[in-house]
Design a protein around this motif. Structure first.
Motif, PDB file in Angstrom:
ATOM      1  N   ASN A  12       1.680   5.476  14.553  1.00 37.14           N
ATOM      2  CA  ASN A  12       2.123   4.540  15.590  1.00 37.14           C
ATOM      3  C   ASN A  12       2.080   3.081  15.143  1.00 37.14           C
ATOM      4  O   ASN A  12       2.061   2.180  15.961  1.00 37.14           O
ATOM      5  N   SER A  13       2.070   2.838  13.848  1.00 36.13           N
ATOM      6  CA  SER A  13       2.112   1.473  13.328  1.00 36.13           C
ATOM      7  C   SER A  13       3.566   1.058  13.112  1.00 36.13           C
ATOM      8  O   SER A  13       4.479   1.893  13.105  1.00 36.13           O
ATOM      9  N   GLU A  14       3.769  -0.224  12.919  1.00 32.34           N
ATOM     10  CA  GLU A  14       5.108  -0.734  12.610  1.00 32.34           C
ATOM     11  C   GLU A  14       5.636  -0.088  11.331  1.00 32.34           C
ATOM     12  O   GLU A  14       6.817   0.272  11.237  1.00 32.34           O
ATOM     13  N   HIS A  15       4.761   0.084  10.345  1.00 33.88           N
ATOM     14  CA  HIS A  15       5.166   0.673   9.072  1.00 33.88           C
ATOM     15  C   HIS A  15       5.549   2.143   9.235  1.00 33.88           C
ATOM     16  O   HIS A  15       6.495   2.617   8.602  1.00 33.88           O
ATOM     17  N   ALA A  16       4.832   2.867  10.086  1.00 33.02           N
ATOM     18  CA  ALA A  16       5.174   4.268  10.351  1.00 33.02           C
ATOM     19  C   ALA A  16       6.515   4.353  11.070  1.00 33.02           C
ATOM     20  O   ALA A  16       7.324   5.242  10.779  1.00 33.02           O
ATOM     21  N   ASN A  17       6.762   3.434  12.009  1.00 35.73           N
ATOM     22  CA  ASN A  17       8.067   3.401  12.684  1.00 35.73           C
ATOM     23  C   ASN A  17       9.177   3.129  11.683  1.00 35.73           C
ATOM     24  O   ASN A  17      10.247   3.746  11.743  1.00 35.73           O
ATOM     25  N   ASN A  18       8.950   2.206  10.752  1.00 34.68           N
ATOM     26  CA  ASN A  18       9.952   1.912   9.723  1.00 34.68           C
ATOM     27  C   ASN A  18      10.205   3.132   8.848  1.00 34.68           C
ATOM     28  O   ASN A  18      11.344   3.417   8.473  1.00 34.68           O
ATOM     29  N   ALA A  19       9.143   3.855   8.508  1.00 38.95           N
ATOM     30  CA  ALA A  19       9.290   5.060   7.696  1.00 38.95           C
ATOM     31  C   ALA A  19      10.089   6.123   8.448  1.00 38.95           C
ATOM     32  O   ALA A  19      10.969   6.778   7.872  1.00 38.95           O
ATOM     33  N   ILE A  24      15.121   9.150   9.197  1.00 42.56           N
ATOM     34  CA  ILE A  24      16.266   9.501  10.040  1.00 42.56           C
ATOM     35  C   ILE A  24      17.563   9.024   9.384  1.00 42.56           C
ATOM     36  O   ILE A  24      18.555   9.766   9.337  1.00 42.56           O
ATOM     37  N   ASN A  25      17.554   7.822   8.861  1.00 39.24           N
ATOM     38  CA  ASN A  25      18.725   7.286   8.178  1.00 39.24           C
ATOM     39  C   ASN A  25      19.117   8.166   6.988  1.00 39.24           C
ATOM     40  O   ASN A  25      20.301   8.466   6.780  1.00 39.24           O
ATOM     41  N   ILE A 125       8.378  13.218   1.228  1.00 37.35           N
ATOM     42  CA  ILE A 125       7.465  12.596   2.197  1.00 37.35           C
ATOM     43  C   ILE A 125       7.897  11.144   2.311  1.00 37.35           C
ATOM     44  O   ILE A 125       8.026  10.452   1.300  1.00 37.35           O
ATOM     45  N   VAL A 126       8.144  10.694   3.538  1.00 35.48           N
ATOM     46  CA  VAL A 126       8.471   9.290   3.793  1.00 35.48           C
ATOM     47  C   VAL A 126       7.358   8.740   4.654  1.00 35.48           C
ATOM     48  O   VAL A 126       7.117   9.239   5.762  1.00 35.48           O
ATOM     49  N   MET A 127       6.670   7.712   4.151  1.00 36.45           N
ATOM     50  CA  MET A 127       5.535   7.192   4.905  1.00 36.45           C
ATOM     51  C   MET A 127       5.443   5.684   4.810  1.00 36.45           C
ATOM     52  O   MET A 127       5.949   5.080   3.872  1.00 36.45           O
ATOM     53  N   GLY A 128       4.804   5.114   5.796  1.00 37.73           N
ATOM     54  CA  GLY A 128       4.621   3.676   5.832  1.00 37.73           C
ATOM     55  C   GLY A 128       3.462   3.242   4.964  1.00 37.73           C
ATOM     56  O   GLY A 128       2.578   4.017   4.612  1.00 37.73           O
ATOM     57  N   SER A 129       3.495   1.960   4.612  1.00 34.82           N
ATOM     58  CA  SER A 129       2.409   1.345   3.853  1.00 34.82           C
ATOM     59  C   SER A 129       2.047   0.040   4.529  1.00 34.82           C
ATOM     60  O   SER A 129       2.923  -0.709   4.952  1.00 34.82           O
ATOM     61  N   ARG A 130       0.778  -0.244   4.595  1.00 37.58           N
ATOM     62  CA  ARG A 130       0.355  -1.501   5.211  1.00 37.58           C
ATOM     63  C   ARG A 130       0.569  -2.684   4.288  1.00 37.58           C
ATOM     64  O   ARG A 130       0.383  -3.819   4.673  1.00 37.58           O
ATOM     65  N   GLY A 131       0.911  -2.427   3.047  1.00 43.51           N
ATOM     66  CA  GLY A 131       1.167  -3.521   2.123  1.00 43.51           C
ATOM     67  C   GLY A 131      -0.086  -4.267   1.714  1.00 43.51           C
ATOM     68  O   GLY A 131      -0.121  -5.484   1.711  1.00 43.51           O
ATOM     69  N   ALA A 150       0.813  13.926  -4.498  1.00 45.64           N
ATOM     70  CA  ALA A 150       1.845  14.866  -4.049  1.00 45.64           C
ATOM     71  C   ALA A 150       2.667  15.399  -5.213  1.00 45.64           C
ATOM     72  O   ALA A 150       2.883  14.700  -6.203  1.00 45.64           O
ATOM     73  N   GLU A 151       3.112  16.617  -5.063  1.00 40.37           N
ATOM     74  CA  GLU A 151       3.947  17.240  -6.083  1.00 40.37           C
ATOM     75  C   GLU A 151       5.437  17.090  -5.781  1.00 40.37           C
ATOM     76  O   GLU A 151       6.277  17.574  -6.544  1.00 40.37           O
ATOM     77  N   ILE A 152       5.760  16.442  -4.668  1.00 41.21           N
ATOM     78  CA  ILE A 152       7.149  16.190  -4.295  1.00 41.21           C
ATOM     79  C   ILE A 152       7.346  14.672  -4.220  1.00 41.21           C
ATOM     80  O   ILE A 152       6.372  13.920  -4.191  1.00 41.21           O
ATOM     81  N   PRO A 153       8.603  14.226  -4.207  1.00 44.79           N
ATOM     82  CA  PRO A 153       8.844  12.774  -4.104  1.00 44.79           C
ATOM     83  C   PRO A 153       8.235  12.185  -2.836  1.00 44.79           C
ATOM     84  O   PRO A 153       8.193  12.820  -1.778  1.00 44.79           O
ATOM     85  N   VAL A 154       7.763  10.938  -2.962  1.00 44.77           N
ATOM     86  CA  VAL A 154       7.200  10.190  -1.840  1.00 44.77           C
ATOM     87  C   VAL A 154       7.895   8.844  -1.786  1.00 44.77           C
ATOM     88  O   VAL A 154       7.942   8.134  -2.792  1.00 44.77           O
ATOM     89  N   LEU A 155       8.432   8.515  -0.632  1.00 43.78           N
ATOM     90  CA  LEU A 155       9.043   7.200  -0.417  1.00 43.78           C
ATOM     91  C   LEU A 155       8.104   6.418   0.479  1.00 43.78           C
ATOM     92  O   LEU A 155       7.787   6.845   1.591  1.00 43.78           O
ATOM     93  N   VAL A 156       7.634   5.282  -0.018  1.00 44.97           N
ATOM     94  CA  VAL A 156       6.729   4.438   0.749  1.00 44.97           C
ATOM     95  C   VAL A 156       7.549   3.266   1.307  1.00 44.97           C
ATOM     96  O   VAL A 156       8.229   2.570   0.558  1.00 44.97           O
ATOM     97  N   VAL A 157       7.468   3.078   2.617  1.00 46.16           N
ATOM     98  CA  VAL A 157       8.257   2.082   3.331  1.00 46.16           C
ATOM     99  C   VAL A 157       7.333   1.049   3.947  1.00 46.16           C
ATOM    100  O   VAL A 157       6.313   1.409   4.525  1.00 46.16           O
ATOM    101  N   LYS A 158       7.687  -0.233   3.810  1.00 50.75           N
ATOM    102  CA  LYS A 158       6.896  -1.290   4.449  1.00 50.75           C
ATOM    103  C   LYS A 158       7.502  -1.639   5.786  1.00 50.75           C
ATOM    104  O   LYS A 158       8.623  -1.443   6.085  1.00 50.75           O
TER     105      LYS A 158
END
Length: 158
Positions: A12-19, A24-25, A125-131, A150-158
């Motif tokens: 429920n953080s801004e970063h999680a919403n961005n992720a 979805i995109n 895995i797409v996840m937010g980062s607090r930076g 993780a053994e699969i790709p991870v996209l970290v979104v700020k």
């Protein structure tokens, strides 16, 4: 490469919403895509009395009857699932694929996220980062831990 089965850890953080928006995109062009939104929470400690909670030693003793424990946990989990679904409703509205949203219990967040991705056979895995920055992030960041383990790709979104 088109990802078809994406896990989005959510807090429920801004970063999680961005992720979640990014996931979805990425998946919107594929109507067969699935996004699994999961919120990792600690097991319900208020249902268990333990001297560990009091003194640091001992075994847990349930304050709920053994026969009722699973039912109480299931009911509480259903309530938390509903709250998560309501929280993300505006963000996920109109997503053409399949979307699940649930709360999962885990003591170690990083391991729980990775095991949940394996459980759902996710390919991303797409996840937010607090930076927090390189040094602080490397020491205690959940996103860094997942990225590293993780053994699969991870996209970290700020």
């Amino acid at each position: 490469m088109g990802f078809k089965n994406i896990l989005v850890p959510y807090d429920n953080s801004e970063h999680a919403n961005n992720a979640l928006k990014e996931a979805i995109n990425m998946a919107s062009e594929n109507p067969e895509a699935t996004i699994h939104v999961v919120e990792v929470v600690a097991p319900p400690q208020d249902l268990v009395y333990s001297s560990i909670n009091q003194t640091g030693f001992g075994m847990g003793v349930s304050v709920v009857a053994k026969g009722d424990f699973a039912k109480v946990v299931e009911e509480r989990n259903a309530e938390q699932d509903k709250e998560l679904q309501e929280t993300i409703a505006d963000v996920v509205e109109g997503f053409p694929g399949t979307l699940t949203a649930e709360v999962v219990f885990g003591i170690y967040t990083i391991e729980t996220i990775i095991e949940t991705a394996k459980h759902y056979d996710c390919d991303l895995i797409v996840m937010g980062s607090r930076g927090l920055g390189a040094i602080r992030g490397a020491i205690g960041s959940v996103s860094y831990g997942v990225l590293r383990s993780a053994e699969i790709p991870v996209l970290v979104v700020k």
